[in-house]
Design a protein around this motif. Structure first.
Motif, PDB file in Angstrom:
ATOM      1  N   ARG A  68      -6.659  12.765  -2.886  1.00 29.65           N
ATOM      2  CA  ARG A  68      -8.106  12.837  -2.698  1.00 29.65           C
ATOM      3  C   ARG A  68      -8.630  11.548  -2.065  1.00 29.65           C
ATOM      4  O   ARG A  68      -9.829  11.416  -1.832  1.00 29.65           O
ATOM      5  CB  ARG A  68      -8.786  13.099  -4.048  1.00 29.65           C
ATOM      6  CG  ARG A  68      -8.507  14.504  -4.580  1.00 29.65           C
ATOM      7  CD  ARG A  68      -9.045  14.689  -5.989  1.00 29.65           C
ATOM      8  NE  ARG A  68      -8.374  13.831  -6.956  1.00 29.65           N
ATOM      9  CZ  ARG A  68      -7.250  14.143  -7.602  1.00 29.65           C
ATOM     10  NH1 ARG A  68      -6.668  15.304  -7.384  1.00 29.65           N
ATOM     11  NH2 ARG A  68      -6.719  13.316  -8.460  1.00 29.65           N
ATOM     12  N   THR A  69      -7.710  10.611  -1.829  1.00 29.50           N
ATOM     13  CA  THR A  69      -8.111   9.331  -1.223  1.00 29.50           C
ATOM     14  C   THR A  69      -7.263   9.029   0.003  1.00 29.50           C
ATOM     15  O   THR A  69      -6.880   7.893   0.231  1.00 29.50           O
ATOM     16  CB  THR A  69      -7.985   8.192  -2.258  1.00 29.50           C
ATOM     17  OG1 THR A  69      -6.626   8.121  -2.688  1.00 29.50           O
ATOM     18  CG2 THR A  69      -8.910   8.395  -3.430  1.00 29.50           C
ATOM     19  N   LYS A  70      -6.972  10.076   0.792  1.00 29.87           N
ATOM     20  CA  LYS A  70      -6.159   9.873   2.004  1.00 29.87           C
ATOM     21  C   LYS A  70      -6.796   8.808   2.895  1.00 29.87           C
ATOM     22  O   LYS A  70      -8.010   8.741   2.978  1.00 29.87           O
ATOM     23  CB  LYS A  70      -6.053  11.186   2.786  1.00 29.87           C
ATOM     24  CG  LYS A  70      -5.270  12.262   2.085  1.00 29.87           C
ATOM     25  CD  LYS A  70      -5.182  13.465   3.003  1.00 29.87           C
ATOM     26  CE  LYS A  70      -4.793  14.719   2.269  1.00 29.87           C
ATOM     27  NZ  LYS A  70      -5.881  15.342   1.536  1.00 29.87           N
ATOM     28  N   PRO A  71      -5.997   8.022   3.507  1.00 24.21           N
ATOM     29  CA  PRO A  71      -4.557   8.150   3.673  1.00 24.21           C
ATOM     30  C   PRO A  71      -3.756   7.552   2.520  1.00 24.21           C
ATOM     31  O   PRO A  71      -2.542   7.487   2.595  1.00 24.21           O
ATOM     32  CB  PRO A  71      -4.302   7.367   4.968  1.00 24.21           C
ATOM     33  CG  PRO A  71      -5.301   6.257   4.913  1.00 24.21           C
ATOM     34  CD  PRO A  71      -6.528   6.890   4.298  1.00 24.21           C
ATOM     35  N   PHE A  72      -4.435   7.140   1.464  1.00 29.09           N
ATOM     36  CA  PHE A  72      -3.728   6.475   0.376  1.00 29.09           C
ATOM     37  C   PHE A  72      -3.250   7.474  -0.670  1.00 29.09           C
ATOM     38  O   PHE A  72      -3.890   8.497  -0.915  1.00 29.09           O
ATOM     39  CB  PHE A  72      -4.642   5.431  -0.283  1.00 29.09           C
ATOM     40  CG  PHE A  72      -5.173   4.441   0.706  1.00 29.09           C
ATOM     41  CD1 PHE A  72      -4.345   3.469   1.230  1.00 29.09           C
ATOM     42  CD2 PHE A  72      -6.474   4.519   1.153  1.00 29.09           C
ATOM     43  CE1 PHE A  72      -4.805   2.564   2.177  1.00 29.09           C
ATOM     44  CE2 PHE A  72      -6.955   3.625   2.096  1.00 29.09           C
ATOM     45  CZ  PHE A  72      -6.115   2.647   2.610  1.00 29.09           C
ATOM     46  N   CYS A  73      -2.147   7.164  -1.297  1.00 30.93           N
ATOM     47  CA  CYS A  73      -1.603   7.963  -2.385  1.00 30.93           C
ATOM     48  C   CYS A  73      -2.465   7.726  -3.635  1.00 30.93           C
ATOM     49  O   CYS A  73      -2.806   6.592  -3.946  1.00 30.93           O
ATOM     50  CB  CYS A  73      -0.158   7.532  -2.662  1.00 30.93           C
ATOM     51  SG  CYS A  73       0.570   8.253  -4.144  1.00 30.93           S
ATOM     52  N   VAL A 119       0.849  -1.187   0.000  1.00 35.19           N
ATOM     53  CA  VAL A 119       0.000   0.000   0.000  1.00 35.19           C
ATOM     54  C   VAL A 119       0.887   1.241   0.000  1.00 35.19           C
ATOM     55  O   VAL A 119       1.966   1.243   0.595  1.00 35.19           O
ATOM     56  CB  VAL A 119      -0.966  -0.012   1.207  1.00 35.19           C
ATOM     57  CG1 VAL A 119      -0.223   0.068   2.525  1.00 35.19           C
ATOM     58  CG2 VAL A 119      -2.001   1.087   1.105  1.00 35.19           C
ATOM     59  N   ALA A 120       0.450   2.276  -0.704  1.00 36.38           N
ATOM     60  CA  ALA A 120       1.169   3.548  -0.745  1.00 36.38           C
ATOM     61  C   ALA A 120       0.359   4.573   0.041  1.00 36.38           C
ATOM     62  O   ALA A 120      -0.814   4.807  -0.251  1.00 36.38           O
ATOM     63  CB  ALA A 120       1.362   4.010  -2.186  1.00 36.38           C
ATOM     64  N   LEU A 121       0.992   5.159   1.062  1.00 41.24           N
ATOM     65  CA  LEU A 121       0.330   6.145   1.913  1.00 41.24           C
ATOM     66  C   LEU A 121       0.805   7.543   1.538  1.00 41.24           C
ATOM     67  O   LEU A 121       2.010   7.784   1.402  1.00 41.24           O
ATOM     68  CB  LEU A 121       0.631   5.865   3.383  1.00 41.24           C
ATOM     69  CG  LEU A 121       0.145   4.508   3.894  1.00 41.24           C
ATOM     70  CD1 LEU A 121       0.576   4.321   5.348  1.00 41.24           C
ATOM     71  CD2 LEU A 121      -1.366   4.381   3.754  1.00 41.24           C
ATOM     72  N   CYS A 122      -0.154   8.443   1.417  1.00 40.56           N
ATOM     73  CA  CYS A 122       0.140   9.818   0.990  1.00 40.56           C
ATOM     74  C   CYS A 122       1.042  10.513   2.000  1.00 40.56           C
ATOM     75  O   CYS A 122       0.818  10.456   3.206  1.00 40.56           O
ATOM     76  CB  CYS A 122      -1.158  10.600   0.829  1.00 40.56           C
ATOM     77  SG  CYS A 122      -0.903  12.320   0.338  1.00 40.56           S
ATOM     78  N   ARG A 123       2.034  11.189   1.472  1.00 43.76           N
ATOM     79  CA  ARG A 123       2.963  11.967   2.288  1.00 43.76           C
ATOM     80  C   ARG A 123       2.900  13.441   1.920  1.00 43.76           C
ATOM     81  O   ARG A 123       3.389  14.286   2.644  1.00 43.76           O
ATOM     82  CB  ARG A 123       4.381  11.414   2.089  1.00 43.76           C
ATOM     83  CG  ARG A 123       5.418  11.948   3.050  1.00 43.76           C
ATOM     84  CD  ARG A 123       6.638  11.071   3.066  1.00 43.76           C
ATOM     85  NE  ARG A 123       7.382  11.048   1.836  1.00 43.76           N
ATOM     86  CZ  ARG A 123       8.561  11.639   1.653  1.00 43.76           C
ATOM     87  NH1 ARG A 123       9.118  12.289   2.631  1.00 43.76           N
ATOM     88  NH2 ARG A 123       9.171  11.548   0.501  1.00 43.76           N
ATOM     89  N   CYS A 124       2.268  13.751   0.794  1.00 44.16           N
ATOM     90  CA  CYS A 124       2.258  15.132   0.321  1.00 44.16           C
ATOM     91  C   CYS A 124       1.059  15.923   0.822  1.00 44.16           C
ATOM     92  O   CYS A 124       1.066  17.144   0.767  1.00 44.16           O
ATOM     93  CB  CYS A 124       2.291  15.159  -1.202  1.00 44.16           C
ATOM     94  SG  CYS A 124       0.715  14.732  -2.002  1.00 44.16           S
ATOM     95  N   GLY A 125       0.020  15.236   1.254  1.00 42.55           N
ATOM     96  CA  GLY A 125      -1.185  15.910   1.723  1.00 42.55           C
ATOM     97  C   GLY A 125      -2.176  16.223   0.617  1.00 42.55           C
ATOM     98  O   GLY A 125      -3.249  16.749   0.872  1.00 42.55           O
ATOM     99  N   GLY A 126      -1.833  15.903  -0.627  1.00 44.44           N
ATOM    100  CA  GLY A 126      -2.689  16.278  -1.750  1.00 44.44           C
ATOM    101  C   GLY A 126      -3.622  15.198  -2.253  1.00 44.44           C
ATOM    102  O   GLY A 126      -4.448  15.461  -3.138  1.00 44.44           O
TER     103      GLY A 126
END
Ligand code: FES
Length: 73
Positions: free
Chosen positions: A46-51, A37-44
């Motif tokens: 639209r499907t947080k917490p996923f990238c 799984v890829a977790l968002c680190r940029c904050g942008g």
């Protein structure tokens, strides 16, 4: 238990490999397909917490490195 690894992608997400359970702040579980799984680190995302790939378009730049304090082989 299999090892879980987290890889920090330069200017990208955290890539989590291994069987994990992800919950929100209320304790609700997200369904994670497979063991990656890829977790968002940029904050942008639209499907947080996923990238969702938004980091490629929003100018996110994270090239810094943390200081290693306890490295394992
Ligand atoms: S890191 Fe990929 S959308 Fe945020």
């Amino acid at each position: 238990m299999d090892e879980v690894t987290v890889k920090v992608r330069e200017s990208g997400p955290y890539l989590v490999r291994g069987k994990v359970t992800i919950t929100d702040c209320d304790g609700n579980r997200y369904v994670v397909e497979g063991d990656n799984v890829a977790l968002c680190r940029c904050g942008g995302s639209r499907t947080k917490p996923f990238c969702d790939g938004s980091h490629r378009e929003n100018g996110f730049c994270a090239t810094e490195r943390a200081t290693l304090v306890n490295e394992r082989a």
